[in-house]
Design a protein around this motif. Sequence first.
Motif: not given
Length: 495
Positions: A43-53
């Motif tokens: 959840l954490t790193f998936g969300t961070l990746g989504m944020l950057i995208k």
Amino acid sequence: MAEKTSYVMSAPPKSSWKGWLWDSADVSKEERRFLLKLDFTLLTFGTLGMLIKWIDTSNITNAFVSGMKEDLNLYGNQYNYIVVAWTVGYIIGQWPSNFILTRVRAHSAKTYPQMLALRFVVGLFEAGYWPALYYILGSWYNKRELGKRNGILQSAVSIAPIFSGFLQAGIYNGLNGHAGLAGWRWLFVINGIISLPIAILAFFFLPDTPGTAKPNWLFSEREIEIARKRMSVAGRVAEGKPYTVKSILGYLTSWKTILFTLVFTMQPFGSQPATSFVFWLKAHNKKGKPAVYSVAQINEYPTLGNAFTAVYSLAAVWISDGPLRGRRWPTIIFGNLVAIVIFVLLVVTPVFGPFSHRAPLYILSSIGGSAVPLTMAWMSELISDNAEQRAFTAASMNTLQYTFSAWIPLVWFQQVQQPNVTAGNRAAAVVAGLNVIVFTIITVLAHREKLQKKRNGELPAASTSSNSSTPSIDDGNEKNISSVVVEDVAPVLKR
């Protein structure tokens, strides 16, 4: 010979107010530890990746109104074509790049054709990230957990423009002209710098699905065993079925794939009215006259709409997972009904009236789009018994959505017409009404299917429990008279 292992599945826990706030409060200590690790990694790193995208996706609009238009002589509908270039790359790369996330910095663009090419490449390599993450979340979390996690993941889509807007405002004030680069160029440079470490960490921390995962430094054999049993109880079938012409034709004729893809196809209509806010602000500034809104205000005011969407979306998923006990349709249909009202008001309200008359409508206009996480959760739950169809449907939903995103702005929300896009707002109101009809049809068909499965005794245990959660997993030190001991799981783990 593999050593036998066993664990105990206790009876479904009763929902508590703490469990409504965060579901792991109602499960055993061992399962709670497992969910904590899963949330921290996936959840954490998936969300961070989504944020950057999505910061990258938002940067192009903020850069356009912060000097890129003048520096690259982008007039007419060239802004729309730059967005379309990214969209075309995104569509083409949807299937082959399903698990790839790469950032290509656009600060070297000197001309309009170069910007087109770079945006195409960025879209190509971003293609698989969004549908892949939703598919993976749907493979690890059960019905009681999935809505909230999808909501947190999707909140990054709303939060990203807030970061981009304030980042552009700060960069314009502090770095504009530094090292010979305009402020809008620094926006892409900094986005590339912060993307790299998150992308590297996500590569190591994002897990495979329970059906394909193997014990490693991240998840132990027992934790993978817990994950597989949780999904089995939730009726979620792991990967394994081959893709054939017959199976794909079956997906294409399934009402679930067709209807969920249809509502996502219409999604761009609901998101476009909000994009007019930044152009509406910029349109108040007339050449040769004092600026009504500064560059900072043009970048910052639209973030109010993103903040509203993020907060409302999270409230909707918490209500759906908690008090509504996993029902998705009430909040989805409510949001679309409100969207109809907002779009109609955008049509009848004078375009250049007072700020207090029109700005709130722009801020609230994305309320229909807040249904995305619940729609994805609903799709995953209704296609629990076929992982391949679930993955196919997620990619189809996203592909068709962006296929329509490529041409809808060119027809209904052209840059040369902004913010006078009354016809586009009218079309958005009609489409929101169609969404209500389609979601109502999905609700009826899903209810009929559930009744049929109930009559046939095909519903998993989790679907018949009062709180729609999986049974908790005891840590071996607790006893429960209604528990079931599951043995001989070693052969399953060796698949």
